[in-house]
Design an enzyme around this catalytic site. Structure first.
Site, mmCIF file in Angstrom:
data_model
loop_
_atom_site.group_PDB
_atom_site.id
_atom_site.type_symbol
_atom_site.label_atom_id
_atom_site.label_comp_id
_atom_site.label_asym_id
_atom_site.label_seq_id
_atom_site.Cartn_x
_atom_site.Cartn_y
_atom_site.Cartn_z
ATOM 1 C CE LYS A 211 -3.946 -0.685 2.555
ATOM 2 N NZ LYS A 211 -4.346 -0.656 3.804
ATOM 3 N N GLY A 367 8.703 -5.700 8.513
ATOM 4 C CA GLY A 367 8.299 -7.049 8.794
ATOM 5 C C GLY A 367 8.674 -7.783 7.365
ATOM 6 N N GLY A 390 7.068 -1.451 13.040
ATOM 7 C CA GLY A 390 6.391 -0.136 13.199
ATOM 8 C C GLY A 390 7.199 0.825 13.654
#
Ligand code: AMP
Length: 410
Positions: A211, A367, A390
């Protein structure tokens, strides 16, 4: 940020130079490991990562109190999220070191067990997130935790972007000389700072994944730092469509097409070269057994979707990577989980390894890129693999992470 780095160096010296003899070190670790239905640990990477920090304290003649979260418990204590399941494996990893467990992270039992702890011993506290106060960053809760140790060490980079009680607020209850980063944090912060503030040029950022919306802020920040930005993966098609290309059924975030165009325009203004995949491996369905062929990325027929970068893109991207002195890689170039669409990500991993062998500094994080570099067994051929998904992303978005800032406040 500059000040942060300078201050940081002095903290880095603190941990390695600190003598923990007769000290109780309260260490915030990231023991948020995956467990199967029988509570067996399926990946102990995070536990192993922090062993050097624990060992240093023990070898100095200090004792260790470990605190962590595990999973996302919603309503207080739950068997499924108890850290007691980790005790046998922690004992095994620490070979012979006595490891105790407290059924609560605050309260009488925790206080008694912490105060009875002798040099060379380890106490693991129950899941911090059994208290809502942890994620709320509650000061009274943080103060209770702080009473358990003489020194506070933050070694949990994975939660450094959260202003929780045990990751940030607690630091305020220790004198600056008695709070510091552990070795995991040091390594992460040192590598990220090197890329953000001391990057040798050419500096190439490789951004991939599904995304655009997840990666806009990181791209915006890197526009001020990188010489080249390679964009691959599903997110590339939003850019290609925004430029007028035909992308068939490839992933596209239509509401981000304006942002994509703005990014391309800004890059030109800042003299940053953005590289989009000239060609793609396209498939007639999102499936490991799909029919595939190669196509220019801006002429993908309807009913087909781009699931990997093509051979021309591989050639161009590899060349850019190999001329770079600093490389940051976040996100795969295609659906690397399926064999038919892994070649692009594999080639980028190989080019990064080659550039590293030739003297470049390379940092791989996030990740899926970590999973990819492990899959292709190249993790030991890049300079640094970040463990904090994150946290790493926010760091590269230019944000100041609360877990880092808390240790640097006067
Ligand atoms: P992210 O979490 O945003 O970094 O995205 C990682 C995921 O993006 C991986 O699971 C990939 O399989 C997926 N991905 C990469 N390229 C594509 C693509 N062209 N189309 C669909 N999914 C993709």
């Amino acid at each position: 940020m500059r000040k942060l780095y300078t201050t940081l160096i002095s903290f880095m010296t603190t941990f390695s130079g600190y003598d923990f003899k007769d000290q109780k070190a309260l260490i915030r670790v990231d023991f948020n490991v995956p467990l199967d239905e029988h509570y067996n640990i399926t990946d102990d990477t995070r536990m192993k990562a922090t062993l050097p920090t624990i060992r240093k304290v023990l070898n100095d003649g200090g004792s260790v109190i470990l605190m962590s979260h595990l999973g996302r418990p919603k309503d207080g204590p739950a068997e499924k999220y108890s850290l007691k399941h980790l005790v046998p494996h922690l004992k095994e990893l620490l070979g012979g070191t006595p490891v105790y467990f407290a059924n609560d992270c605050i309260g009488t039992e925790a206080i008694e067990k912490a105060s009875a702890l002798k040099p060379g011993e380890v106490l693991l506290l129950e899941n911090l997130r059994f208290y809502k106060e942890e994620e709320k960053g509650d000061a009274a809760f943080a103060e209770k935790l702080s009473k358990l140790g003489d020194v506070y060490i933050n070694d949990a980079f994975g939660t450094a972007h959260r202003a929780h009680a045990s990751t940030a607020v607690i630091a305020g209850f220790f004198k600056p000389a008695n709070r510091m980063f552990g070795l995991v944090m040091e390594g992460e912060v040192r590598s990220a700072e090197k890329v953000l503030h001391q990057a040798e040029r050419p500096f190439c950022a490789i951004i991939g994944g599904a995304k655009v919306s997840d990666k806009i802020l990181i791209i915006e920040n890197l526009l001020n730092k990188a010489s080249d930005i390679i964009i691959g993966g599903g997110m590339a098609y939003t850019f290609i469509k925004a430029r007028g290309g035909h992308i068939g059924n490839s992933l596209c975030e239509t509401d981000r097409m304006d942002t994509a165009l703005e990014i391309l325009k800004k890059a030109t203004g800042k003299n940053v070269s953005i590289h989009l995949p000239e060609d793609s491996v396209i498939a007639d369905k999102f499936d490991a057994m799909a029919n595939t062929k190669t196509s220019p990325s801006d002429q993908i027929p309807d009913g087909w979707m781009g699931l990997d970068i093509g051979p021309k893109a591989i050639g161009i991207f590899s060349e850019v990577i190999q001329k770079s002195r600093t490389i940051l890689w976040n996100g795969p170039m295609g659906v690397f989980e399926m064999e038919k669409f892994q070649a692009g990500t594999k080639a980028i991993a190989e080019a990064t390894a080659k550039a590293t062998a030739a003297g470049a500094f390379s940092l791989v994080g996030g990740g899926d890129s970590v999973a990819a570099i492990n899959k292709f067994q190249l993790a030991n051929q890049v300079s640094y693999v970040s463990t904090g998904g994150g946290a790493m992303l926010e760091y590269f978005e230019g944000k100041i992470l609360p877990g880092i800032a808390a240790l640097n406040e006067d």
